[in-house]
Design an enzyme around this catalytic site. Structure first.
Site, PDB file in Angstrom:
ATOM      1  N   ARG A   1       0.840  -1.192   0.000  1.00 42.09           N
ATOM      2  CA  ARG A   1       0.000   0.000   0.000  1.00 42.09           C
ATOM      3  C   ARG A   1       0.880   1.248   0.000  1.00 42.09           C
ATOM      4  O   ARG A   1       1.707   1.421   0.908  1.00 42.09           O
ATOM      5  CB  ARG A   1      -0.929   0.007   1.215  1.00 42.09           C
ATOM      6  CG  ARG A   1      -1.961  -1.118   1.182  1.00 42.09           C
ATOM      7  CD  ARG A   1      -2.886  -1.067   2.375  1.00 42.09           C
ATOM      8  NE  ARG A   1      -3.850  -2.166   2.334  1.00 42.09           N
ATOM      9  CZ  ARG A   1      -5.065  -2.082   1.787  1.00 42.09           C
ATOM     10  NH1 ARG A   1      -5.454  -0.949   1.237  1.00 42.09           N
ATOM     11  NH2 ARG A   1      -5.882  -3.116   1.791  1.00 42.09           N
TER      12      ARG A   1
ATOM     13  N   GLU B   1       0.676   4.162   0.990  1.00 47.80           N
ATOM     14  CA  GLU B   1       0.144   5.168   1.901  1.00 47.80           C
ATOM     15  C   GLU B   1       1.262   6.109   2.341  1.00 47.80           C
ATOM     16  O   GLU B   1       2.412   5.696   2.506  1.00 47.80           O
ATOM     17  CB  GLU B   1      -0.490   4.492   3.117  1.00 47.80           C
ATOM     18  CG  GLU B   1      -1.698   3.621   2.788  1.00 47.80           C
ATOM     19  CD  GLU B   1      -2.236   2.875   4.009  1.00 47.80           C
ATOM     20  OE1 GLU B   1      -1.428   2.574   4.906  1.00 47.80           O
ATOM     21  OE2 GLU B   1      -3.444   2.600   4.040  1.00 47.80           O
TER      22      GLU B   1
ATOM     23  N   ARG C   1       2.535   2.444  13.491  1.00 49.48           N
ATOM     24  CA  ARG C   1       1.667   1.294  13.241  1.00 49.48           C
ATOM     25  C   ARG C   1       1.358   1.062  11.763  1.00 49.48           C
ATOM     26  O   ARG C   1       0.479   0.271  11.437  1.00 49.48           O
ATOM     27  CB  ARG C   1       0.366   1.443  14.027  1.00 49.48           C
ATOM     28  CG  ARG C   1      -0.485   2.637  13.652  1.00 49.48           C
ATOM     29  CD  ARG C   1      -1.749   2.643  14.482  1.00 49.48           C
ATOM     30  NE  ARG C   1      -2.688   3.667  14.054  1.00 49.48           N
ATOM     31  CZ  ARG C   1      -3.936   3.756  14.505  1.00 49.48           C
ATOM     32  NH1 ARG C   1      -4.366   2.887  15.395  1.00 49.48           N
ATOM     33  NH2 ARG C   1      -4.732   4.702  14.075  1.00 49.48           N
ATOM     34  N   HIS C   2       2.060   1.772  10.860  1.00 45.32           N
ATOM     35  CA  HIS C   2       1.826   1.617   9.428  1.00 45.32           C
ATOM     36  C   HIS C   2       3.082   1.125   8.713  1.00 45.32           C
ATOM     37  O   HIS C   2       4.194   1.526   9.049  1.00 45.32           O
ATOM     38  CB  HIS C   2       1.385   2.936   8.789  1.00 45.32           C
ATOM     39  CG  HIS C   2      -0.023   3.313   9.100  1.00 45.32           C
ATOM     40  ND1 HIS C   2      -0.357   4.118  10.168  1.00 45.32           N
ATOM     41  CD2 HIS C   2      -1.193   2.981   8.500  1.00 45.32           C
ATOM     42  CE1 HIS C   2      -1.673   4.281  10.200  1.00 45.32           C
ATOM     43  NE2 HIS C   2      -2.203   3.600   9.203  1.00 45.32           N
TER      44      HIS C   2
ATOM     45  N   GLU D   1      -6.990  -1.089  15.175  1.00 42.44           N
ATOM     46  CA  GLU D   1      -7.725  -2.013  14.313  1.00 42.44           C
ATOM     47  C   GLU D   1      -6.801  -3.135  13.848  1.00 42.44           C
ATOM     48  O   GLU D   1      -5.659  -2.904  13.467  1.00 42.44           O
ATOM     49  CB  GLU D   1      -8.257  -1.262  13.092  1.00 42.44           C
ATOM     50  CG  GLU D   1      -8.932  -2.143  12.050  1.00 42.44           C
ATOM     51  CD  GLU D   1      -9.192  -1.412  10.742  1.00 42.44           C
ATOM     52  OE1 GLU D   1      -9.195  -2.081   9.694  1.00 42.44           O
ATOM     53  OE2 GLU D   1      -9.379  -0.188  10.771  1.00 42.44           O
TER      54      GLU D   1
ATOM     55  N   SER E   1     -10.374  -6.099   8.993  1.00 42.15           N
ATOM     56  CA  SER E   1     -11.501  -5.514   8.274  1.00 42.15           C
ATOM     57  C   SER E   1     -12.147  -6.624   7.462  1.00 42.15           C
ATOM     58  O   SER E   1     -11.453  -7.427   6.822  1.00 42.15           O
ATOM     59  CB  SER E   1     -11.034  -4.389   7.357  1.00 42.15           C
ATOM     60  OG  SER E   1     -12.135  -3.816   6.677  1.00 42.15           O
TER      61      SER E   1
ATOM     62  N   ARG F   1       0.425  -6.308  12.929  1.00 40.95           N
ATOM     63  CA  ARG F   1      -0.364  -5.676  13.992  1.00 40.95           C
ATOM     64  C   ARG F   1      -0.775  -6.694  15.051  1.00 40.95           C
ATOM     65  O   ARG F   1      -0.828  -6.369  16.238  1.00 40.95           O
ATOM     66  CB  ARG F   1      -1.600  -4.999  13.398  1.00 40.95           C
ATOM     67  CG  ARG F   1      -1.277  -3.714  12.659  1.00 40.95           C
ATOM     68  CD  ARG F   1      -2.529  -2.925  12.347  1.00 40.95           C
ATOM     69  NE  ARG F   1      -2.196  -1.633  11.756  1.00 40.95           N
ATOM     70  CZ  ARG F   1      -3.044  -0.613  11.646  1.00 40.95           C
ATOM     71  NH1 ARG F   1      -4.296  -0.755  12.083  1.00 40.95           N
ATOM     72  NH2 ARG F   1      -2.669   0.522  11.107  1.00 40.95           N
TER      73      ARG F   1
END
Length: 434
Positions: free
Chosen positions: A211, A213, A219-220, A357, A360, A408
């Site tokens: 990703r 991002e 946490r990414h 989180e 999902s 995570r």
């Protein structure tokens, strides 16, 4: 190495050959100790100038820390030694000499910044507590695979080079593929859905996702490990049951098989396997409880995504793993099915640790016309996804699934401060090597 004995297996009276790294050398004058470290632990090698060959003692005294050596000799009981035994060497062979100037201290006596550790990950993992994280990670993945097989799943591997993104948008890494534009896959989502329409019906995958991002937070990651589940003939509630089973199984595997590693990390007393069913809050209940905490400057309203501080406040309030269900349709992806009796509510869910989180998921839209309409509503061109949509014309069963962030899961399980500690060679905005 033929005939090699691990240090943990060395017993008094044995003649052994051990191999590993020189952890340290302690010269006490006339007598010295070389501490050898392998994957199972450490063992003391005793060097006596008066009673041993001078060349043997000199080799042991002069070898630099982190050099790779083999030592052959007899094991003797020694209550004063760290492991109650020591080796009286007959030979010491240096297989690979280490530079005397190390970029970090594998003994852990001197701390190093995370960036220095990641630049020298091979040395970093020579520290027992760091190695323990990845031994636990391996057990998490093993236990997850076993849990999926308990659920009757078949393991699959889907493409990581694709012609279109899973969810569209800008979070894609473009690459050149024989003169054509392609992308690194954001998720196995579309492919695992196609597999539930095949004879496999129920599948799982553990693999990398990519990703693009712009996040640069603890946490990414831009390359992460996704633990994915998809099953035909289940709804979103049954998918949540499967998610709970896999997460609990991962905790149980670590509790049963990683006692030493938990002890090294100082978690042996406080590590707990989640007990009981995870609470299931609706999205509406979640924003009401967040607002009630008073932690946000502005009250959340229907349709808002949950900010990080809101998730944190709710996590502290709930105090355990939990689900958030019944999200607004407008903020969930096109492939998530709406409730039959309320098209404003989706069957999407998130599974949360109190810190963040983890999962999902949701029930998927399996009806062709409704699926294509969902593409158009989110500004995506259905023609670009024809390989995917056309299969929904040929009998796609109702199905549901989810994706779980592997790093995570390990991060929250072990209370790590930075997600980069849970991946060997992290990829983020600043790091492309090593």
């Amino acid at each position: 190495m033929k005939g090699r004995t691990y240090t943990v297996d060395a017993e008094p009276g044995d003649d052994v050959t051990v191999a590993g790294w020189v952890h340290e050398v302690r010269d006490l004058g006339g007598i010295a100790f070389l501490i050898l470290r392998d994957k199972t632990g450490k063992i003391q090698i005793k060097l006596e100038e008066d009673s041993m060959d001078a060349d043997l003692v000199e080799t042991g005294l002069n070898v630099s820390r982190e050099s790779v050596v083999t030592v052959s000799g007899s094991v003797k009981e020694e209550p004063r030694a760290p492991t109650d035994v020591e080796i009286l060497p007959e030979s010491i062979e240096v297989l690979a000499e280490s530079d005397t100037q190390l970029p970090l201290d594998p003994s852990g006596k001197v701390d190093a910044e995370l960036s220095t550790r990641l630049d020298n990950r091979t040395l970093d993992l020579r520290k027992e507590e760091v190695k323990a994280i990845f031994e636990i990670r391996a057990e998490v993945l093993r236990a997850a695979r076993e849990a999926f097989r308990d659920l009757g799943c078949t393991e699959i591997n889907t493409p990581k080079i694709v012609a279109t993104g899973t969810e569209g948008g800008t979070e894609l890494f473009p690459i050149t593929y024989f003169g054509e534009e392609a992308f690194m896959n954001q998720s196995p989502q579309l492919f695992k859905q196609l597999m539930v329409g095949s004879g496999l019906e129920r599948v799982f995958e553990i693999g990398p996702i990519f990703r693009a991002e712009e996040h640069n937070t603890p946490r990414h990651l831009n390359e992460a490990t996704s633990i994915d589940f998809e099953s035909a003939f289940v709804d979103h509630t049954e998918a949540m049951d499967a998610c709970e089973h896999v997460v609990k199984s991962a905790y149980e595997g670590v509790a049963e098989n990683c006692e030493r590693q938990l002890e090294l990390l100082g978690l042996d007393e406080e590590f707990e396997v989640p007990d009981g069913e995870f609470p299931r809050l609706t999205y509406e209940e979640a924003i009401e409880r967040i607002n009630a905490t008073g932690e946000l400057d502005e009250q959340l309203v229907w349709g808002d995504d949950l900010p990080t501080e809101g998730e944190r406040a709710l996590g502290e309030d709930v105090g355990e793993h939990y689900f958030i269900t019944d999200w607004p349709s407008e903020i969930k992806p096109f492939y998530i099915k709406d409730h039959d009796d309320d098209e404003q509510l989706s069957t999407g869910f998130d599974m949360m640790h109190p810190r963040m989180e983890l999962v999902s998921g949701g029930q998927r839209e399996h009806r062709y016309d409704e699926l294509v309409a969902g593409f158009e509503q989110q500004g995506l061109d259905p023609d670009q996804f024809e390989y995917y949509t056309k299969m929904f014309k040929y009998g796609m069963p109702p199905h549901a699934g989810w994706g779980l962030g592997g790093e995570r899961l390990v991060m929250t399980m072990l209370g790590l401060e930075n997600i980069r500690e849970a991946v060997l060679f992290p990829r983020d905005r600043q790091r492309l090597s090593p």
